[in-house]
Design an enzyme around this catalytic site. Sequence first.
Site: not given
Length: 172
Positions: A31, A34-36
Amino acid sequence: MSGKHATTEDRVWGAAYRIMPSKVTEVQAYLDIREINGYSIQYTDFHPADPDLSSINCLVYIGLPNNPQFQGPQDPDALAVHIWQSKGPSGENKEYLFMLEQALDAQGPESEDAHVKDLAQRVRQLEASDQMFLVSVNSARSTEASDKAVGRGINRVNSGVLGDQHEEVEKL
């Protein structure tokens, strides 16, 4: 900004997932990648829709105004075009938007998000316009081939629709 996009609600709908302790590090690493870009890790209380269940303290990824990637309010039409044209490592942004809309709908009428619904409709309109354009171009190409066979000229001109990506056919 105006209309549906100008206001926010105090309630955000979503799903909470309990991760097995042996998988927490692996899931969070995934995550984090993916959400960086544009999100910050926060902890907040999650209140299940069932009032008989107690709240859960959850890790969430939130786009905060102090993040350099935070865009703030945007014109809904421009945002729809950006979503329609964009693709990331996890796939096409429009597919993410459509799946988000579907997931919110599946949670029940209280979870409807007017902003998400409106953006999804705008992106679908762009797709429909693009499909109509492709049919028009394919038809024009057939006409162009037959026009060349009989000596009539065809000139391609920029339509101005969605920038330089689309062109129209104009008979001379």
